[in-house]
Design an enzyme around this catalytic site. Structure first.
Site, PDB file in Angstrom:
ATOM      1  N   THR A  45      -8.090   6.221   0.924  1.00 24.04           N
ATOM      2  CA  THR A  45      -9.454   5.866   1.331  1.00 24.04           C
ATOM      3  C   THR A  45     -10.194   5.165   0.199  1.00 24.04           C
ATOM      4  O   THR A  45     -10.896   4.164   0.422  1.00 24.04           O
ATOM      5  CB  THR A  45     -10.219   7.119   1.773  1.00 24.04           C
ATOM      6  N   ARG A  85      -3.186  13.459   0.543  1.00 26.65           N
ATOM      7  CA  ARG A  85      -4.311  14.301   0.983  1.00 26.65           C
ATOM      8  C   ARG A  85      -5.359  14.511  -0.115  1.00 26.65           C
ATOM      9  O   ARG A  85      -5.999  15.532  -0.170  1.00 26.65           O
ATOM     10  CB  ARG A  85      -3.822  15.674   1.470  1.00 26.65           C
ATOM     11  N   SER A  94       2.915  -0.096   8.214  1.00 30.79           N
ATOM     12  CA  SER A  94       4.123   0.716   8.257  1.00 30.79           C
ATOM     13  C   SER A  94       3.918   1.915   9.175  1.00 30.79           C
ATOM     14  O   SER A  94       4.848   2.381   9.837  1.00 30.79           O
ATOM     15  CB  SER A  94       4.507   1.180   6.851  1.00 30.79           C
ATOM     16  N   GLU A  95       2.677   2.430   9.207  1.00 24.13           N
ATOM     17  CA  GLU A  95       2.302   3.518  10.112  1.00 24.13           C
ATOM     18  C   GLU A  95       0.994   3.122  10.801  1.00 24.13           C
ATOM     19  O   GLU A  95      -0.080   3.213  10.194  1.00 24.13           O
ATOM     20  CB  GLU A  95       2.127   4.824   9.342  1.00 24.13           C
ATOM     21  N   PHE A 108       4.632 -10.177   5.177  1.00 25.78           N
ATOM     22  CA  PHE A 108       4.207 -10.224   3.774  1.00 25.78           C
ATOM     23  C   PHE A 108       4.037  -8.826   3.226  1.00 25.78           C
ATOM     24  O   PHE A 108       3.533  -8.617   2.167  1.00 25.78           O
ATOM     25  CB  PHE A 108       2.915 -11.031   3.628  1.00 25.78           C
ATOM     26  N   VAL A 121       0.850  -1.190   0.000  1.00 23.59           N
ATOM     27  CA  VAL A 121       0.000   0.000   0.000  1.00 23.59           C
ATOM     28  C   VAL A 121       0.889   1.245   0.000  1.00 23.59           C
ATOM     29  O   VAL A 121       1.769   1.383   0.862  1.00 23.59           O
ATOM     30  CB  VAL A 121      -0.937   0.017   1.214  1.00 23.59           C
ATOM     31  N   SER A 122       0.665   2.133  -0.941  1.00 20.10           N
ATOM     32  CA  SER A 122       1.461   3.362  -0.996  1.00 20.10           C
ATOM     33  C   SER A 122       0.688   4.453  -1.724  1.00 20.10           C
ATOM     34  O   SER A 122      -0.188   4.177  -2.538  1.00 20.10           O
ATOM     35  CB  SER A 122       2.794   3.114  -1.717  1.00 20.10           C
ATOM     36  N   VAL A 123       1.039   5.694  -1.408  1.00 26.19           N
ATOM     37  CA  VAL A 123       0.551   6.860  -2.138  1.00 26.19           C
ATOM     38  C   VAL A 123       1.758   7.758  -2.399  1.00 26.19           C
ATOM     39  O   VAL A 123       2.538   8.049  -1.486  1.00 26.19           O
ATOM     40  CB  VAL A 123      -0.529   7.633  -1.349  1.00 26.19           C
ATOM     41  N   TYR A 169      -4.459   2.818   9.883  1.00 21.81           N
ATOM     42  CA  TYR A 169      -5.431   1.799   9.521  1.00 21.81           C
ATOM     43  C   TYR A 169      -6.593   1.635  10.495  1.00 21.81           C
ATOM     44  O   TYR A 169      -7.582   0.982  10.154  1.00 21.81           O
ATOM     45  CB  TYR A 169      -4.715   0.463   9.303  1.00 21.81           C
TER      46      TYR A 169
END
Length: 410
Positions: free
Chosen positions: A95, A90, A118-119, A410, A82-84, A123
């Site tokens: 989402t 923003r 990761s953060e 994973f 998962v990344s942005v 979540y």
């Protein structure tokens, strides 16, 4: 230009994965890691946002079966990658991906989704609750002694041949999956991942060593580790860095740890991912010299409350009505009656009866694997008791005999 959310096509994988790498710091994986990651990626379960020709957000899922209390293996989406992009934060992309992903998981009939964060702050708002912990150790083997059970001396240790290590480790892992909640049963290809050993990831350590434990010719355990040589004015003080250790019985388990404690030119054994209740804590002479630390590990999201709660067992008879809050997946919201018999078998159905406990789906996720007590969450104000005594009753029934654990990421 307008961003577009779509499913990953195999021909787009390189661009998609490079966007993920850039979001996490920009360092490309070693070729052998990258090749395996591409093989394991389920493109049909991977999505992303494109801005013109650029990939600006990614999210994927693996098709797992995860052990739950009672030993059942429950179909689960292993949310990952998962990344942005920093240029597109923003804007609601994360989402939107979480929305699409959970809708897809529900359509596939998987009762739960799991991830490592990761953060961690991200979540919870999507209904994921921290459900397991991992322990790290740095044991001073100059001062700490290891007690071992009867039969340890009967265990034979040998280094694995290059062509047998993968199959040997996987055979032990597969036999242990059902006994530890939170452990995924993997599909083909995953058995190779723990033994991928690029030089770039060793941080000055040796090549990965694979040691097998046998009794009467039968495989009963293994450990994978690196050696990190270090010296000071007094002499050697190297480190043994354990990446994996598993055994089928206490004697084999102790024999592997005893070997690691006794490696020449070393004075510390580090293990960065062990279960919170690891048996090694009961073998060491001085736990204070083991530098024990705990951190969050696997997060669980109940995608189908009824099916998820029915899939696991409980520690005794139970009859409770939950008032569940779930703004992100509203099909879960409302009252659910969970009943379990003396053997732990469960039923969870919609009801109009008065609720005994009120909580969000996040708290149910935290408690689901039996490692986080609903009673502790109630003390934090995250579970509300609506019937006197309900918290103690339900908290006890949800607990697992062993701590949940994710042995391999994973």
């Amino acid at each position: 230009m307008t961003t577009e959310l779509r499913v990953l096509q195999p021909s787009e994988w390189e661009k998609w994965f490079s966007s993920l790498e850039l979001a996490f710091g920009g360092d490309p994986e070693a070729p052998e890691q990258r090749e395996l990651d591409q093989e394991l990626t389920e493109c049909e379960r991977s999505i992303g946002f494109w801005d013109g020709d650029d990939v600006v957000a990614t999210a994927g899922a693996f098709s797992f079966r995860v052990a739950v209390p009672g030993g059942a293996l429950v179909p689960a989406a292993g949310v990952t990658m998962v990344s942005v992009a920093a240029t597109h934060r923003r804007r609601g992309l994360l989402t939107a991906m979480m929305r699409r992903q959970l809708d897809d998981v529900r359509a596939l009939g998987e009762p739960i989704a799991v991830l490592t964060a990761s953060e961690p702050a991200i979540y919870g708002r999507f209904g994921y609750g921290a459900a397991s912990r991992q322990m790290s150790l740095a044991i001073d083997t100059d001062r700490v002694r290891l007690s071992v059970p009867e039969g340890t001396d009967e265990v034979r240790l040998r280094y694995a041949k290059q062509d047998e290590a993968v199959a040997a480790c996987e055979s032990v892992y597969a036999r242990l999956v059902a006994g530890r909640p939170g452990t995924p049963a993997h599909g083909p290809g995953w058995e190779r991942k723990p033994l991928v050993d690029p030089a770039s990831s060793r941080q000055g350590g040796s090549v990965l060593q694979c040691l097998l434990a046998e009794r009467d010719g039968e495989l009963v355990g293994y450990t994978n580790y690196h050696i990190k040589p270090e010296w000071d004015k007094a002499g050697p003080k190297g480190r043994v860095v354990v990446s994996d250790l598993a055994a089928l019985d206490p004697a084999a388990y102790a024999a592997l740890w005893r070997f690691l404690f006794g490696i020449d030119l070393t004075s510390t054994v580090e293990a960065r991912n062990r279960p919170a209740d690891d048996a090694v804590l009961h073998l060491v002479s001085d736990p204070r010299r083991c530098d024990i630390r705990l951190r969050d590990s696997l997060y669980v999201r109940l995608v189908d409350v009824g099916a998820a709660l029915e899939a696991r067992t409980y520690r005794g008879p139970l009859d409770v009505v939950f008032e569940v809050e779930d703004a992100f997946c509203p099909w879960n919201a409302g009252r659910w009656r969970l009943t379990a018999d003396a053997k732990g078998g469960a039923s969870c159905k919609r009801t109009e009866d008065a609720a005994d406990l009120a909580l969000s789906v996040r708290e149910l996720g935290s408690a689901y694997l039996g490692g986080e007590a609903l009673g502790a969450l109630a003390l934090a104000g995250r579970v509300r008791e609506l019937r006197p005594g309900a918290v103690a009753e339900v908290s006890s029934a949800f607990l697992s005999d062993v701590a949940p654990w994710l042995p391999r990421g994973f």
